[in-house]
Design a protein around this motif. Structure first.
Motif, PDB file in Angstrom:
ATOM      1  N   THR A  58      49.898  55.348 -66.453  1.00  0.00           N
ATOM      2  CA  THR A  58      48.481  55.700 -66.385  1.00  0.00           C
ATOM      3  C   THR A  58      48.293  57.204 -66.242  1.00  0.00           C
ATOM      4  OG1 THR A  58      47.941  53.553 -65.410  1.00  0.00           O
ATOM      5  CG2 THR A  58      46.339  55.332 -65.100  1.00  0.00           C
ATOM      6  N   LEU A  59      49.109  57.826 -65.407  1.00  0.00           N
ATOM      7  CA  LEU A  59      49.020  59.276 -65.209  1.00  0.00           C
ATOM      8  C   LEU A  59      49.327  60.015 -66.510  1.00  0.00           C
ATOM      9  CD1 LEU A  59      48.352  60.973 -62.690  1.00  0.00           C
ATOM     10  CD2 LEU A  59      50.814  61.242 -62.326  1.00  0.00           C
ATOM     11  N   SER A  60      50.359  59.573 -67.206  1.00  0.00           N
ATOM     12  CA  SER A  60      50.726  60.206 -68.484  1.00  0.00           C
ATOM     13  C   SER A  60      49.624  60.046 -69.518  1.00  0.00           C
ATOM     14  CB  SER A  60      52.027  59.600 -69.020  1.00  0.00           C
ATOM     15  OG  SER A  60      53.102  59.875 -68.156  1.00  0.00           O
ATOM     16  N   ALA A  61      48.985  58.878 -69.536  1.00  0.00           N
ATOM     17  CA  ALA A  61      47.882  58.652 -70.467  1.00  0.00           C
ATOM     18  C   ALA A  61      46.730  59.604 -70.173  1.00  0.00           C
ATOM     19  CB  ALA A  61      47.412  57.203 -70.390  1.00  0.00           C
ATOM     20  N   ALA A  62      46.464  59.831 -68.885  1.00  0.00           N
ATOM     21  CA  ALA A  62      45.392  60.756 -68.516  1.00  0.00           C
ATOM     22  C   ALA A  62      45.704  62.174 -68.969  1.00  0.00           C
ATOM     23  CB  ALA A  62      45.169  60.717 -67.006  1.00  0.00           C
ATOM     24  N   VAL A  63      46.936  62.603 -68.751  1.00  0.00           N
ATOM     25  CA  VAL A  63      47.328  63.955 -69.156  1.00  0.00           C
ATOM     26  C   VAL A  63      47.263  64.097 -70.675  1.00  0.00           C
ATOM     27  CG1 VAL A  63      49.235  65.608 -69.193  1.00  0.00           C
ATOM     28  CG2 VAL A  63      48.723  64.337 -67.098  1.00  0.00           C
ATOM     29  N   ALA A  64      47.718  63.069 -71.402  1.00  0.00           N
ATOM     30  CA  ALA A  64      47.649  63.105 -72.858  1.00  0.00           C
ATOM     31  C   ALA A  64      46.209  63.171 -73.342  1.00  0.00           C
ATOM     32  CB  ALA A  64      48.350  61.884 -73.445  1.00  0.00           C
ATOM     33  N   ALA A  65      45.279  62.631 -72.535  1.00  0.00           N
ATOM     34  CA  ALA A  65      43.859  62.644 -72.892  1.00  0.00           C
ATOM     35  C   ALA A  65      43.181  63.956 -72.531  1.00  0.00           C
ATOM     36  CB  ALA A  65      43.146  61.485 -72.207  1.00  0.00           C
ATOM     37  N   GLY A  66      43.926  64.896 -71.958  1.00  0.00           N
ATOM     38  CA  GLY A  66      43.358  66.205 -71.647  1.00  0.00           C
ATOM     39  C   GLY A  66      43.121  66.485 -70.183  1.00  0.00           C
ATOM     40  N   TYR A  67      43.436  65.522 -69.317  1.00  0.00           N
ATOM     41  CA  TYR A  67      43.332  65.770 -67.881  1.00  0.00           C
ATOM     42  C   TYR A  67      44.427  66.749 -67.457  1.00  0.00           C
ATOM     43  CZ  TYR A  67      40.112  61.842 -67.045  1.00  0.00           C
ATOM     44  OH  TYR A  67      39.038  60.997 -67.023  1.00  0.00           O
ATOM     45  N   THR A  68      44.180  67.474 -66.384  1.00  0.00           N
ATOM     46  CA  THR A  68      45.152  68.432 -65.859  1.00  0.00           C
ATOM     47  C   THR A  68      45.955  67.792 -64.738  1.00  0.00           C
ATOM     48  OG1 THR A  68      43.716  70.307 -66.393  1.00  0.00           O
ATOM     49  CG2 THR A  68      45.454  70.684 -64.754  1.00  0.00           C
ATOM     50  N   LEU A  69      47.272  67.886 -64.819  1.00  0.00           N
ATOM     51  CA  LEU A  69      48.118  67.339 -63.765  1.00  0.00           C
ATOM     52  C   LEU A  69      48.132  68.291 -62.575  1.00  0.00           C
ATOM     53  CD1 LEU A  69      50.093  65.128 -62.846  1.00  0.00           C
ATOM     54  CD2 LEU A  69      51.935  66.496 -63.831  1.00  0.00           C
ATOM     55  N   VAL A  70      47.806  67.769 -61.408  1.00  0.00           N
ATOM     56  CA  VAL A  70      47.820  68.555 -60.166  1.00  0.00           C
ATOM     57  C   VAL A  70      48.985  68.050 -59.318  1.00  0.00           C
ATOM     58  CG1 VAL A  70      46.535  69.252 -58.120  1.00  0.00           C
ATOM     59  CG2 VAL A  70      45.310  68.779 -60.268  1.00  0.00           C
ATOM     60  N   PRO A  71      50.086  68.818 -59.211  1.00  0.00           N
ATOM     61  CA  PRO A  71      51.252  68.344 -58.450  1.00  0.00           C
ATOM     62  C   PRO A  71      50.948  68.251 -56.960  1.00  0.00           C
ATOM     63  CG  PRO A  71      51.844  70.154 -59.936  1.00  0.00           C
ATOM     64  CD  PRO A  71      50.347  70.110 -59.865  1.00  0.00           C
ATOM     65  N   VAL A  72      51.502  67.217 -56.333  1.00  0.00           N
ATOM     66  CA  VAL A  72      51.344  67.021 -54.890  1.00  0.00           C
ATOM     67  C   VAL A  72      52.657  66.471 -54.340  1.00  0.00           C
ATOM     68  CG1 VAL A  72      50.115  65.774 -53.061  1.00  0.00           C
ATOM     69  CG2 VAL A  72      48.873  66.508 -55.108  1.00  0.00           C
ATOM     70  N   ASP A  73      53.126  67.040 -53.238  1.00  0.00           N
ATOM     71  CA  ASP A  73      54.270  66.477 -52.523  1.00  0.00           C
ATOM     72  C   ASP A  73      53.736  65.401 -51.579  1.00  0.00           C
ATOM     73  OD1 ASP A  73      56.316  68.083 -53.638  1.00  0.00           O
ATOM     74  OD2 ASP A  73      55.717  69.747 -52.343  1.00  0.00           O
ATOM     75  N   ALA A  74      54.303  64.209 -51.676  1.00  0.00           N
ATOM     76  CA  ALA A  74      53.797  63.099 -50.871  1.00  0.00           C
ATOM     77  C   ALA A  74      54.957  62.239 -50.394  1.00  0.00           C
ATOM     78  CB  ALA A  74      52.810  62.269 -51.690  1.00  0.00           C
ATOM     79  N   SER A  75      54.633  61.203 -49.629  1.00  0.00           N
ATOM     80  CA  SER A  75      55.642  60.290 -49.093  1.00  0.00           C
ATOM     81  C   SER A  75      55.892  59.156 -50.078  1.00  0.00           C
ATOM     82  CB  SER A  75      55.163  59.690 -47.767  1.00  0.00           C
ATOM     83  OG  SER A  75      54.848  60.706 -46.836  1.00  0.00           O
ATOM     84  N   GLY A  76      57.166  58.896 -50.351  1.00  0.00           N
ATOM     85  CA  GLY A  76      57.521  57.764 -51.183  1.00  0.00           C
ATOM     86  C   GLY A  76      57.380  56.462 -50.415  1.00  0.00           C
ATOM     87  N   PRO A  77      57.693  55.325 -51.045  1.00  0.00           N
ATOM     88  CA  PRO A  77      57.471  54.032 -50.405  1.00  0.00           C
ATOM     89  C   PRO A  77      58.289  53.799 -49.143  1.00  0.00           C
ATOM     90  CG  PRO A  77      58.695  53.782 -52.452  1.00  0.00           C
ATOM     91  CD  PRO A  77      58.191  55.175 -52.418  1.00  0.00           C
ATOM     92  N   THR A  78      59.406  54.525 -48.996  1.00  0.00           N
ATOM     93  CA  THR A  78      60.206  54.374 -47.772  1.00  0.00           C
ATOM     94  C   THR A  78      60.150  55.631 -46.908  1.00  0.00           C
ATOM     95  OG1 THR A  78      62.204  55.038 -48.975  1.00  0.00           O
ATOM     96  CG2 THR A  78      61.761  52.686 -48.813  1.00  0.00           C
ATOM     97  N   GLY A  79      59.168  56.484 -47.187  1.00  0.00           N
ATOM     98  CA  GLY A  79      58.952  57.659 -46.350  1.00  0.00           C
ATOM     99  C   GLY A  79      59.606  58.930 -46.830  1.00  0.00           C
ATOM    100  N   GLU A  80      60.484  58.820 -47.830  1.00  0.00           N
ATOM    101  CA  GLU A  80      61.148  60.020 -48.345  1.00  0.00           C
ATOM    102  C   GLU A  80      60.146  60.860 -49.137  1.00  0.00           C
ATOM    103  OE1 GLU A  80      60.856  57.381 -51.739  1.00  0.00           O
ATOM    104  OE2 GLU A  80      61.224  57.111 -49.600  1.00  0.00           O
TER     105      GLU A  80
END
Length: 379
Positions: A58-80
């Motif tokens: 879904t994210l890739s589809a949005a970027v391909a449609a002209g949306y701008t990717l905003v990078p964010v550091d976040a917690s993965g599913p196990t906290g990493e």
């Protein structure tokens, strides 16, 4: 196969395919199909419109449609910590749960059915809200957790301490209401499961996330307690609402605590990529996904694209096709072209899909665009 060339066609082909999971992205599928089509029709215009059903991609589809990717550091599913992000256009942000809290983010692919969390998804939504976004489109397919969306709520309410079973502190609800004032949240949801019970999030999807029968019972009980807490604090019990069990209960949290609207994922994505606009003048739509099967018939990308194609003929490409011609026609797909039609060895289809997909592009061009050429009287 040999390539008969029909120069001067002036035909227009829209390729709106989902990914072939584990092999090709949506954009790569479109590129390969387009290569095959142009071998047959060198002058054909091939328009790539990557799509997804609300899960990964879904994210890739949005970027391909002209949306701008905003990078964010976040917690993965196990906290990493993981490097994820959201896609932005104006005041709209697209958040893909799979990219931050999904199965693909489990370290080493090892399931964590009892402890995986959606906290990172809440961090992404919070980052988008802090940046001034007032509309959040949340794709929730591919979740690694069955936490009822509790982690997401913890992150959004700005407190790292876990929500207890007995109570959601008033300050949490107040913080959520302030943060979401004037914000629209739309969730891509393609299932109608309730939160708990035989058809609930734990029973139906827990085993796919590595839960044993004993753990399924444990998770279902925890979801029930969570629903009790939310019902007491909000005055509404939404555990049985269709879609509440989506993504391990994220659907429930979104409905009960975020005031979200649930909509079919492919509909949201097709709006986001302005699919209907791309149809203008199209002679053929090529859609696709890795496998055409019973799930395809119930809200997946192929069925959604076909339904939205407004009378333009639709064909599908795929890795393997398990649907009959009658089933395909029932969802508006005239024909399906599978990699296994060209190469019966599934291992080769997975390892080297691109040349096979190019050949399928040639085949569908010969079988569908030559007919269109004759109908339009193009010399």
């Amino acid at each position: 196969m040999g390539s008969a060339s029909f120069e001067g066609f002036g035909l227009r082909v829209v390729v709106a395919s989902d990914k072939f999971k584990g092999t090709l992205t949506s954009a790569e599928v479109a590129e390969a199909v387009g290569t095959g089509v142009r071998r047959v029709c060198p002058d054909a215009t091939v328009i790539s419109v990557p799509v997804a059903d609300g899960g990964d991609g879904t994210l890739s589809a949005a970027v391909a449609a002209g949306y701008t990717l905003v990078p964010v550091d976040a917690s993965g599913p196990t906290g990493e910590p993981v490097r994820s992000g959201y896609a932005r256009s104006g005041h709209t942000a697209v958040v893909e749960l799979a990219d931050v809290s999904g199965l693909v983010r489990l370290p080493g692919g090892v399931p964590a059915p009892l402890t995986a969390t959606t906290y990172g998804t809440g961090e992404l939504i919070a980052a988008a809200l802090d940046a001034g976004c007032t509309r959040i489109v949340l794709g929730i397919g591919g979740s690694a957790s069955t936490d009822g969306g509790r982690g997401l709520i913890e992150a959004l309410s700005g407190n790292n301490s876990s929500l207890r079973d007995e109570k959601v502190p008033d300050r949490r609800l107040a913080a959520l209401r302030r943060r979401l004032d004037g914000v629209q949240i739309v969730v891509a949801c393609d299932v109608d499961n309730p939160l708990t019970g035989r058809r609930g999030a734990a029973a139906v999807y827990g085993p796919q996330k590595g839960a044993t029968p004993q753990q399924v019972a444990q998770l279902d009980a925890a979801l029930g307690k969570w629903a009790d807490v939310v019902a007491r604090e909000t005055g509404a019990d939404l555990r049985d609402t269709p879609g509440a069990g989506a993504a391990g209960g994220v659907g429930f949290a979104a409905l009960a605590l975020l005031g979200a609207e649930l909509r079919p994922g492919i509909e949201l994505v097709l709006e986001m990529v302005r699919f209907r606009e791309k149809l203008a003048g199209a002679d053929l739509v090529v859609t696709g996904e890795g496998a055409l099967d019973e799930q395809t018939l119930h809200g997946k990308a192929v069925a959604g694209v076909a339904a939205a194609s407004n009378g333009v003929p639709v064909v599908a490409v795929c890795g393997v096709n398990r649907l009959s011609a009658e089933q395909l026609r029932g969802i508006g797909v005239a024909a399906a072209y599978a990699l296994t039609d060209v190469e019966p060895d599934v291992r080769r289809c997975i390892a080297e899909p691109r040349p096979l997909l190019e050949e399928l592009g040639e085949r569908l061009a010969v079988e569908h665009l030559t007919m269109t050429r004759r109908e339009k009287g193009i010399a």
